[in-house]
Scaffold this motif. Structure first.
Motif, PDB file in Angstrom:
ATOM      1  N   GLY A  81      36.655  38.495  43.112  1.00 20.53           N
ATOM      2  CA  GLY A  81      36.443  38.865  41.725  1.00 20.53           C
ATOM      3  C   GLY A  81      37.578  39.664  41.122  1.00 20.53           C
ATOM      4  N   ARG A  82      38.500  40.157  41.960  1.00 23.41           N
ATOM      5  CA  ARG A  82      39.646  40.921  41.450  1.00 23.41           C
ATOM      6  C   ARG A  82      40.963  40.265  41.843  1.00 23.41           C
ATOM      7  N   GLY A  83      40.900  39.038  42.347  1.00 18.97           N
ATOM      8  CA  GLY A  83      42.111  38.348  42.765  1.00 18.97           C
ATOM      9  C   GLY A  83      43.103  38.211  41.635  1.00 18.97           C
ATOM     10  N   GLY A  84      44.374  38.160  42.000  1.00 18.68           N
ATOM     11  CA  GLY A  84      45.421  38.024  41.007  1.00 18.68           C
ATOM     12  C   GLY A  84      45.856  39.334  40.386  1.00 18.68           C
ATOM     13  N   SER A  85      45.447  40.441  40.984  1.00 16.68           N
ATOM     14  CA  SER A  85      45.859  41.742  40.455  1.00 16.68           C
ATOM     15  C   SER A  85      46.587  42.535  41.532  1.00 16.68           C
ATOM     16  N   ILE A  86      47.373  43.490  41.084  1.00 15.87           N
ATOM     17  CA  ILE A  86      48.103  44.348  42.020  1.00 15.87           C
ATOM     18  C   ILE A  86      47.164  45.421  42.542  1.00 15.87           C
ATOM     19  N   ASN A  87      47.150  45.584  43.855  1.00 19.82           N
ATOM     20  CA  ASN A  87      46.397  46.668  44.467  1.00 19.82           C
ATOM     21  C   ASN A  87      47.241  47.941  44.421  1.00 19.82           C
ATOM     22  N   HIS A  88      48.459  47.859  44.947  1.00 18.50           N
ATOM     23  CA  HIS A  88      49.420  48.962  44.860  1.00 18.50           C
ATOM     24  C   HIS A  88      50.799  48.449  45.239  1.00 18.50           C
TER      25      HIS A  88
ATOM     26  N   VAL B  95      46.805  39.822  60.771  1.00 18.36           N
ATOM     27  CA  VAL B  95      45.610  39.363  60.069  1.00 18.36           C
ATOM     28  C   VAL B  95      44.414  40.107  60.647  1.00 18.36           C
ATOM     29  N   ARG B  96      43.619  40.693  59.773  1.00 18.16           N
ATOM     30  CA  ARG B  96      42.393  41.382  60.139  1.00 18.16           C
ATOM     31  C   ARG B  96      41.322  40.937  59.141  1.00 18.16           C
ATOM     32  N   PRO B  97      40.067  41.274  59.383  1.00 18.33           N
ATOM     33  CA  PRO B  97      39.023  40.887  58.423  1.00 18.33           C
ATOM     34  C   PRO B  97      39.329  41.407  57.016  1.00 18.33           C
ATOM     35  N   GLY B  98      39.479  40.499  56.070  1.00 18.29           N
ATOM     36  CA  GLY B  98      39.742  40.875  54.689  1.00 18.29           C
ATOM     37  C   GLY B  98      41.147  41.357  54.406  1.00 18.29           C
ATOM     38  N   TYR B  99      42.065  41.168  55.348  1.00 18.46           N
ATOM     39  CA  TYR B  99      43.406  41.756  55.237  1.00 18.46           C
ATOM     40  C   TYR B  99      44.435  40.893  55.948  1.00 18.46           C
ATOM     41  N   ALA B 100      45.596  40.769  55.366  1.00 18.04           N
ATOM     42  CA  ALA B 100      46.741  40.135  56.028  1.00 18.04           C
ATOM     43  C   ALA B 100      48.012  40.759  55.487  1.00 18.04           C
ATOM     44  N   ASN B 101      49.056  40.798  56.332  1.00 19.18           N
ATOM     45  CA  ASN B 101      50.348  41.199  55.804  1.00 19.18           C
ATOM     46  C   ASN B 101      51.440  40.309  56.366  1.00 19.18           C
ATOM     47  N   PHE B 102      52.477  40.160  55.567  1.00 19.48           N
ATOM     48  CA  PHE B 102      53.640  39.357  55.924  1.00 19.48           C
ATOM     49  C   PHE B 102      54.857  40.270  55.953  1.00 19.48           C
TER      50      PHE B 102
ATOM     51  N   LEU C  93      47.969  41.315  51.577  1.00 19.23           N
ATOM     52  CA  LEU C  93      46.876  40.653  50.873  1.00 19.23           C
ATOM     53  C   LEU C  93      45.578  41.349  51.246  1.00 19.23           C
ATOM     54  N   ILE C  94      44.838  41.793  50.233  1.00 14.13           N
ATOM     55  CA  ILE C  94      43.569  42.479  50.448  1.00 14.13           C
ATOM     56  C   ILE C  94      42.489  41.668  49.747  1.00 14.13           C
ATOM     57  N   GLU C  95      41.563  41.132  50.526  1.00 16.05           N
ATOM     58  CA  GLU C  95      40.517  40.289  49.966  1.00 16.05           C
ATOM     59  C   GLU C  95      39.547  41.147  49.154  1.00 16.05           C
ATOM     60  N   THR C  96      39.502  40.896  47.862  1.00 22.36           N
ATOM     61  CA  THR C  96      38.625  41.613  46.936  1.00 22.36           C
ATOM     62  C   THR C  96      38.083  40.589  45.938  1.00 22.36           C
TER      63      THR C  96
ATOM     64  N   LEU D  96      60.584  46.640  50.004  1.00 25.49           N
ATOM     65  CA  LEU D  96      59.514  46.836  49.041  1.00 25.49           C
ATOM     66  C   LEU D  96      58.216  46.285  49.591  1.00 25.49           C
ATOM     67  N   GLN D  97      57.129  46.904  49.178  1.00 26.47           N
ATOM     68  CA  GLN D  97      55.800  46.419  49.531  1.00 26.47           C
ATOM     69  C   GLN D  97      55.077  46.030  48.255  1.00 26.47           C
ATOM     70  N   LEU D  98      54.454  44.886  48.297  1.00 25.27           N
ATOM     71  CA  LEU D  98      53.615  44.409  47.208  1.00 25.27           C
ATOM     72  C   LEU D  98      52.249  44.122  47.795  1.00 25.27           C
ATOM     73  N   ALA D  99      51.248  44.895  47.412  1.00 24.60           N
ATOM     74  CA  ALA D  99      49.882  44.704  47.902  1.00 24.60           C
ATOM     75  C   ALA D  99      49.067  44.061  46.790  1.00 24.60           C
ATOM     76  N   LEU D 100      48.561  42.870  47.069  1.00 27.25           N
ATOM     77  CA  LEU D 100      47.819  42.093  46.079  1.00 27.25           C
ATOM     78  C   LEU D 100      46.348  41.997  46.434  1.00 27.25           C
ATOM     79  N   ASN D 101      45.494  42.079  45.427  1.00 24.55           N
ATOM     80  CA  ASN D 101      44.087  41.735  45.586  1.00 24.55           C
ATOM     81  C   ASN D 101      43.996  40.218  45.507  1.00 24.55           C
ATOM     82  N   VAL D 102      43.266  39.598  46.430  1.00 24.64           N
ATOM     83  CA  VAL D 102      43.093  38.146  46.425  1.00 24.64           C
ATOM     84  C   VAL D 102      41.606  37.821  46.535  1.00 24.64           C
ATOM     85  N   ASP D 103      41.205  36.712  45.918  1.00 25.80           N
ATOM     86  CA  ASP D 103      39.804  36.295  45.969  1.00 25.80           C
ATOM     87  C   ASP D 103      39.440  35.699  47.319  1.00 25.80           C
ATOM     88  N   ASP D 104      40.336  34.879  47.893  1.00 27.37           N
ATOM     89  CA  ASP D 104      40.063  34.177  49.143  1.00 27.37           C
ATOM     90  C   ASP D 104      41.250  34.359  50.077  1.00 27.37           C
TER      91      ASP D 104
END
Length: 143
Positions: free
Chosen positions: A54-61, A31-38, A49-52, A4-12
């Motif tokens: 103001g929208r942290g704590g929400s599901i991106n997809h 790890v890339r600018p504004g992006y990381a995956n595990f 993790l997608i740095e966004t 499974l993939q869980l893509a999250l919006n994160v503030d930092d």
């Protein structure tokens, strides 16, 4: 192997990398600018993790990473037979990787689900080899 993939919006991004590294006991795979995956072994999970700010704590997809293109095709056929609407994306670049995938449309609560396989890595640079700008970085993720 599927996971499974869980893509999250994160503030930092840096703070989130620290937290999830400790939580899952592993460092990021990419790890890339504004992006990381595990690539978490147990439970089998691709955490993105997608740095966004103001929208942290929400599901991106949400998604399912599968082993190969044949599995993408088999799942597309299976879900189409079950009446699910899908949108295909072949030979696309997303999340700093070349992918073949499709998106399931019309989920009951509006979540975004993708079924995908990675066919190659994609660097954090544009076609000229320069560091990617904000616009191309945004296109590099499934945001």
């Amino acid at each position: 192997m599927s996971r499974l993939q869980l893509a999250l919006n994160v503030d930092d991004l840096e703070t989130s990398i620290g937290f999830y590294s400790a939580l899952f006991g592993t460092e990021p795979h990419k790890v890339r600018p504004g992006y990381a995956n595990f690539a978490v072994a147990q439970p089998p999970l691709k955490l993105v993790l997608i740095e966004t700010p103001g929208r942290g704590g929400s599901i991106n997809h949400l998604g399912v990473e599968v082993e190969d293109v044949d599995t993408v095709d088999a799942e597309l056929t299976r879900l189409a037979a079950a009446g699910f609407a899908t949108t295909e994306e072949r030979d696309t670049t997303c999340c700093y990787a070349k992918q073949d995938k499709f998106w399931v449309q019309g989920t009951p609560d509006g979540e975004r689900w993708e079924v995908y396989t990675i066919t190659d890595d994609a660097p954090a640079t544009n076609a000229t080899g320069d560091a990617a700008d904000e616009e191309s970085r945004a296109d590099a993720c499934c945001a």
